[in-house]
Design a protein around this motif. Sequence first.
Motif, PDB file in Angstrom:
ATOM      1  N   SER A   1       0.811  -1.214   0.000  1.00 25.03           N
ATOM      2  CA  SER A   1       0.000   0.000   0.000  1.00 25.03           C
ATOM      3  C   SER A   1       0.844   1.264   0.000  1.00 25.03           C
ATOM      4  O   SER A   1       0.340   2.338  -0.308  1.00 25.03           O
ATOM      5  CB  SER A   1      -0.947  -0.001   1.196  1.00 25.03           C
ATOM      6  N   MET A   2       2.146   1.151   0.357  1.00 31.85           N
ATOM      7  CA  MET A   2       3.032   2.317   0.285  1.00 31.85           C
ATOM      8  C   MET A   2       4.481   1.851   0.222  1.00 31.85           C
ATOM      9  O   MET A   2       4.799   0.696   0.555  1.00 31.85           O
ATOM     10  CB  MET A   2       2.816   3.257   1.492  1.00 31.85           C
ATOM     11  N   ASP A   3       5.362   2.732  -0.228  1.00 32.90           N
ATOM     12  CA  ASP A   3       6.789   2.416  -0.255  1.00 32.90           C
ATOM     13  C   ASP A   3       7.275   2.127   1.158  1.00 32.90           C
ATOM     14  O   ASP A   3       6.843   2.771   2.118  1.00 32.90           O
ATOM     15  CB  ASP A   3       7.596   3.601  -0.819  1.00 32.90           C
ATOM     16  N   GLY A   4       8.176   1.159   1.253  1.00 34.57           N
ATOM     17  CA  GLY A   4       8.723   0.826   2.558  1.00 34.57           C
ATOM     18  C   GLY A   4       7.976  -0.292   3.258  1.00 34.57           C
ATOM     19  O   GLY A   4       8.398  -0.750   4.310  1.00 34.57           O
ATOM     20  N   LEU A   5       6.860  -0.732   2.685  1.00 32.39           N
ATOM     21  CA  LEU A   5       6.097  -1.834   3.271  1.00 32.39           C
ATOM     22  C   LEU A   5       6.202  -3.074   2.382  1.00 32.39           C
ATOM     23  O   LEU A   5       6.326  -2.963   1.161  1.00 32.39           O
ATOM     24  CB  LEU A   5       4.620  -1.467   3.415  1.00 32.39           C
ATOM     25  N   VAL A   6       6.155  -4.235   3.030  1.00 35.90           N
ATOM     26  CA  VAL A   6       6.013  -5.490   2.287  1.00 35.90           C
ATOM     27  C   VAL A   6       4.739  -6.175   2.769  1.00 35.90           C
ATOM     28  O   VAL A   6       4.352  -6.047   3.936  1.00 35.90           O
ATOM     29  CB  VAL A   6       7.212  -6.441   2.516  1.00 35.90           C
ATOM     30  N   VAL A   7       4.094  -6.878   1.858  1.00 37.03           N
ATOM     31  CA  VAL A   7       2.910  -7.649   2.237  1.00 37.03           C
ATOM     32  C   VAL A   7       3.379  -8.955   2.855  1.00 37.03           C
ATOM     33  O   VAL A   7       4.054  -9.759   2.208  1.00 37.03           O
ATOM     34  CB  VAL A   7       2.003  -7.901   1.017  1.00 37.03           C
ATOM     35  N   GLU A   8       3.055  -9.129   4.113  1.00 35.85           N
ATOM     36  CA  GLU A   8       3.505 -10.317   4.848  1.00 35.85           C
ATOM     37  C   GLU A   8       2.491 -11.457   4.685  1.00 35.85           C
ATOM     38  O   GLU A   8       2.870 -12.608   4.550  1.00 35.85           O
ATOM     39  CB  GLU A   8       3.626  -9.933   6.327  1.00 35.85           C
ATOM     40  N   CYS A   9       1.202 -11.095   4.726  1.00 36.20           N
ATOM     41  CA  CYS A   9       0.151 -12.120   4.712  1.00 36.20           C
ATOM     42  C   CYS A   9      -1.053 -11.594   3.951  1.00 36.20           C
ATOM     43  O   CYS A   9      -1.360 -10.396   3.999  1.00 36.20           O
ATOM     44  CB  CYS A   9      -0.332 -12.446   6.125  1.00 36.20           C
ATOM     45  N   VAL A  10      -1.726 -12.498   3.255  1.00 31.89           N
ATOM     46  CA  VAL A  10      -3.060 -12.192   2.738  1.00 31.89           C
ATOM     47  C   VAL A  10      -3.944 -13.325   3.241  1.00 31.89           C
ATOM     48  O   VAL A  10      -3.623 -14.500   3.075  1.00 31.89           O
ATOM     49  CB  VAL A  10      -3.078 -12.040   1.206  1.00 31.89           C
ATOM     50  N   LEU A  11      -5.019 -12.972   3.918  1.00 31.83           N
ATOM     51  CA  LEU A  11      -5.727 -14.024   4.654  1.00 31.83           C
ATOM     52  C   LEU A  11      -7.172 -13.638   4.921  1.00 31.83           C
ATOM     53  O   LEU A  11      -7.598 -12.510   4.646  1.00 31.83           O
ATOM     54  CB  LEU A  11      -5.000 -14.337   5.967  1.00 31.83           C
TER      55      LEU A  11
ATOM     56  N   TRP B   1     -11.595  -9.567  -7.362  1.00 34.42           N
ATOM     57  CA  TRP B   1     -12.795  -9.948  -8.119  1.00 34.42           C
ATOM     58  C   TRP B   1     -12.495 -11.128  -9.028  1.00 34.42           C
ATOM     59  O   TRP B   1     -11.403 -11.256  -9.579  1.00 34.42           O
ATOM     60  CB  TRP B   1     -13.277  -8.775  -8.984  1.00 34.42           C
ATOM     61  N   SER B   2     -13.519 -11.974  -9.209  1.00 37.34           N
ATOM     62  CA  SER B   2     -13.343 -13.161 -10.040  1.00 37.34           C
ATOM     63  C   SER B   2     -14.633 -13.505 -10.773  1.00 37.34           C
ATOM     64  O   SER B   2     -15.727 -13.308 -10.248  1.00 37.34           O
ATOM     65  CB  SER B   2     -12.930 -14.342  -9.152  1.00 37.34           C
ATOM     66  N   GLU B   3     -14.478 -14.021 -12.002  1.00 38.68           N
ATOM     67  CA  GLU B   3     -15.648 -14.551 -12.714  1.00 38.68           C
ATOM     68  C   GLU B   3     -15.897 -16.011 -12.350  1.00 38.68           C
ATOM     69  O   GLU B   3     -17.037 -16.474 -12.346  1.00 38.68           O
ATOM     70  CB  GLU B   3     -15.443 -14.453 -14.236  1.00 38.68           C
ATOM     71  N   ASP B   4     -14.809 -16.754 -12.084  1.00 34.53           N
ATOM     72  CA  ASP B   4     -14.951 -18.204 -11.921  1.00 34.53           C
ATOM     73  C   ASP B   4     -14.747 -18.679 -10.478  1.00 34.53           C
ATOM     74  O   ASP B   4     -14.844 -19.871 -10.205  1.00 34.53           O
ATOM     75  CB  ASP B   4     -13.965 -18.936 -12.848  1.00 34.53           C
ATOM     76  N   GLY B   5     -14.453 -17.754  -9.593  1.00 35.70           N
ATOM     77  CA  GLY B   5     -14.245 -18.142  -8.200  1.00 35.70           C
ATOM     78  C   GLY B   5     -12.851 -18.672  -7.914  1.00 35.70           C
ATOM     79  O   GLY B   5     -12.534 -19.003  -6.765  1.00 35.70           O
ATOM     80  N   LEU B   6     -12.026 -18.758  -8.945  1.00 31.44           N
ATOM     81  CA  LEU B   6     -10.678 -19.323  -8.782  1.00 31.44           C
ATOM     82  C   LEU B   6      -9.589 -18.304  -9.100  1.00 31.44           C
ATOM     83  O   LEU B   6      -8.571 -18.253  -8.425  1.00 31.44           O
ATOM     84  CB  LEU B   6     -10.489 -20.507  -9.736  1.00 31.44           C
ATOM     85  N   ASN B   7      -9.812 -17.544 -10.173  1.00 30.33           N
ATOM     86  CA  ASN B   7      -8.810 -16.572 -10.635  1.00 30.33           C
ATOM     87  C   ASN B   7      -9.273 -15.173 -10.260  1.00 30.33           C
ATOM     88  O   ASN B   7     -10.334 -14.729 -10.702  1.00 30.33           O
ATOM     89  CB  ASN B   7      -8.634 -16.694 -12.149  1.00 30.33           C
ATOM     90  N   PHE B   8      -8.480 -14.485  -9.459  1.00 29.06           N
ATOM     91  CA  PHE B   8      -8.899 -13.189  -8.922  1.00 29.06           C
ATOM     92  C   PHE B   8      -7.982 -12.076  -9.402  1.00 29.06           C
ATOM     93  O   PHE B   8      -6.763 -12.253  -9.487  1.00 29.06           O
ATOM     94  CB  PHE B   8      -8.889 -13.225  -7.389  1.00 29.06           C
ATOM     95  N   ARG B   9      -8.588 -10.939  -9.733  1.00 29.48           N
ATOM     96  CA  ARG B   9      -7.842  -9.698  -9.973  1.00 29.48           C
ATOM     97  C   ARG B   9      -7.874  -8.902  -8.670  1.00 29.48           C
ATOM     98  O   ARG B   9      -8.947  -8.539  -8.171  1.00 29.48           O
ATOM     99  CB  ARG B   9      -8.502  -8.863 -11.067  1.00 29.48           C
ATOM    100  N   ILE B  10      -6.713  -8.622  -8.154  1.00 20.34           N
ATOM    101  CA  ILE B  10      -6.627  -7.945  -6.853  1.00 20.34           C
ATOM    102  C   ILE B  10      -6.458  -6.453  -7.078  1.00 20.34           C
ATOM    103  O   ILE B  10      -5.600  -6.034  -7.863  1.00 20.34           O
ATOM    104  CB  ILE B  10      -5.429  -8.486  -6.044  1.00 20.34           C
ATOM    105  N   ASP B  11      -7.260  -5.653  -6.410  1.00 14.84           N
ATOM    106  CA  ASP B  11      -7.127  -4.203  -6.548  1.00 14.84           C
ATOM    107  C   ASP B  11      -5.716  -3.770  -6.159  1.00 14.84           C
ATOM    108  O   ASP B  11      -5.125  -4.323  -5.219  1.00 14.84           O
ATOM    109  CB  ASP B  11      -8.151  -3.490  -5.662  1.00 14.84           C
ATOM    110  N   PRO B  12      -5.169  -2.767  -6.847  1.00 12.10           N
ATOM    111  CA  PRO B  12      -3.782  -2.366  -6.576  1.00 12.10           C
ATOM    112  C   PRO B  12      -3.622  -1.526  -5.311  1.00 12.10           C
ATOM    113  O   PRO B  12      -2.499  -1.328  -4.840  1.00 12.10           O
ATOM    114  CB  PRO B  12      -3.405  -1.546  -7.814  1.00 12.10           C
ATOM    115  N   THR B  13      -4.718  -1.028  -4.777  1.00 13.60           N
ATOM    116  CA  THR B  13      -4.641  -0.165  -3.585  1.00 13.60           C
ATOM    117  C   THR B  13      -5.643  -0.649  -2.542  1.00 13.60           C
ATOM    118  O   THR B  13      -6.597  -1.377  -2.861  1.00 13.60           O
ATOM    119  CB  THR B  13      -4.961   1.300  -3.952  1.00 13.60           C
ATOM    120  N   PRO B  14      -5.445  -0.241  -1.293  1.00 11.59           N
ATOM    121  CA  PRO B  14      -6.381  -0.645  -0.237  1.00 11.59           C
ATOM    122  C   PRO B  14      -7.804  -0.146  -0.523  1.00 11.59           C
ATOM    123  O   PRO B  14      -7.980   0.967  -1.025  1.00 11.59           O
ATOM    124  CB  PRO B  14      -5.820   0.020   1.018  1.00 11.59           C
TER     125      PRO B  14
END
Lengths: 353, 353
Positions: free
Chosen positions: A22-32, A113-126
Amino acid sequence: MIDTIQRYVQNPLLLPEHIRPSMDGLVVECVLNPGAFRFAGKIGLLLRVAERPVQDEASVKTVVIDPAAPGGQRILAFQKDDPDLVSLEEDSRGFVYRGQPYLTTLSHLRLAWSEDGLNFRIDPTPTLLGQGELEAFGIEDCRVTEIDGTYYLTYTAVSVHGFGVGLISTTDWEHFTRHSMILPPNNKDCALFPRKIGEHYFALHRPTMEGVGRNQIWLAQSPDLLHWGQHRPLIKTRSGMWDSARVGAGDAPIWTEAGWLEIYHGADENNRYCLGALLLDPNDPSKVLARSGRPIMEPIMEYEKVGFFGSVVFTNGTVVEGDRVLMYYGASDQVVCGATLSLREILASLHTL
Amino acid sequence: MIDTIQRYVQNPLLLPEHIRPSMDGLVVECVLNPGAFRFAGKIGLLLRVAERPVQDEASVKTVVIDPAAPGGQRILAFQKDDPDLVSLEEDSRGFVYRGQPYLTTLSHLRLAWSEDGLNFRIDPTPTLLGQGELEAFGIEDCRVTEIDGTYYLTYTAVSVHGFGVGLISTTDWEHFTRHSMILPPNNKDCALFPRKIGEHYFALHRPTMEGVGRNQIWLAQSPDLLHWGQHRPLIKTRSGMWDSARVGAGDAPIWTEAGWLEIYHGADENNRYCLGALLLDPNDPSKVLARSGRPIMEPIMEYEKVGFFGSVVFTNGTVVEGDRVLMYYGASDQVVCGATLSLREILASLHTL
């Protein structure tokens, strides 16, 4: 032992490296622990994204909500040799500085968001950041419940004041209305029933206390979703079983002809999180009709056993398609996975009480 | 230092030996923390009466609510040499048997009536006993707030499920309506405002958590007194001061021309309980206008310093007569005392924030 739930072979579906920080200096540790819902012909997930600052050798860094900072978040650094810094040795999730607790990660909510429930497009920002003093340490584990065309989001609001349950609503997933804290701390795992029963809305929730046997699922009711009362305990932990240490609701209860089916999580003294199910009376959800003896799902896959917090399967997002339920879940507090289950099979597996 | 409050020279007004036990085999250990109100030209107190079984050398006995028992209460005995029995050494108020916590005393609520505010006739039997699984360890510390001719009683409901806030109403002090739990555990010290502000009723309450700095006074609002939301923290503990460890509301806020005046209790790390005051905005009680620097009352009398739990003054019962307030309070968790104060003097003593 065979789980009653069928995992997607593509698991894990979403990994931290799929998410743009979401900003420089951060890493995504978990998505859950995503909330899940249908909208405009798509399946939406409201992901919990946990980030931490890039660390260096000399300091411990954390990130907190700060409306005055660009992007709404600010990175704090504490020198490792500062005697005021206390690590919480038994828990990788936090530390204390000068008597004030901090989390090592900060969570926000983000749509995919997904059409098939398996493949998701993740928004680039919070999509939603914590807001105000009750959410200074972030927002987590959001349930999404559609009631009469409006989506209600119940989530954990975390701050130095403890953690309570916040409520946000939306009809279009672009504009959001914040409704303040509906359950005071410490409380989490709040799942709204998707319609009124009699004159009232109902919710499951989890007051959280120190001590054995206290972390139970409670029921509450409301005239308007904003104000809650009639609090009463619904199910307890069970000594010697997989849900001996704590239990908490999953997503919104699912209406079946037999009653309200709730998939819940239970943990034992080793913090091993499994899933089970409950059946509640269709007209009086304070009556528990049946409950899982064995778990319907246990952490057995490598991605469920090893991760940020291992041996965890945790769901708060389901989408119902007739008898079939798409269930999204967090594995090891680090990745998002999917599974399907049959309502008929789950109901058949329960022990009548 | 001179307290801003004038104690009655007759203190303590009520002692345990003035109270008839509720059943054979019990002794009254403490009478404390009364709610106070006017009704039919009299001053009523709703006393908290804490009883314990007569002990013998070989066993530890406690008393619990049991609807099946004669009188609604049952005495349990545990052998002192039973290895499953664990005393809570740091606290005289409880013990644990086979993982289940018990209190050494059980509290009920009992009415006492007075024409002059000093001399009380105490009812010979309990007015309200704990009822149901959420009150199995008794009911405590009841606030009484008159709203539009109905008296609303908010009290602490104690059980193995923790402690939450229960609500009972009455119009005649003979018939009581129970409204279930309005704030889930752990929560206590709930004081209702005596009228609506705008569209809503308001209450002060105290979510209770482990950890430093967490036991703060919160504000909530409600459309109907039964369902509560909009929870937000109102005042914090203050490091290094007399209210450094925890704060909690006293009785219902008192309407003054300057705003809502609330007399609250604060404790420090030594569990020394003093009283202070808050002034809240008349139209928006989430705004704190002023607060006591020094306590308005400290435990300095012998009966306030020595008792069941020493160094405690705690009030949840006031009766307003113009500028003069009759304040009843528990001293050392053992006896009931009285004092008077001037609203004008209290207001003048506050520090504007």
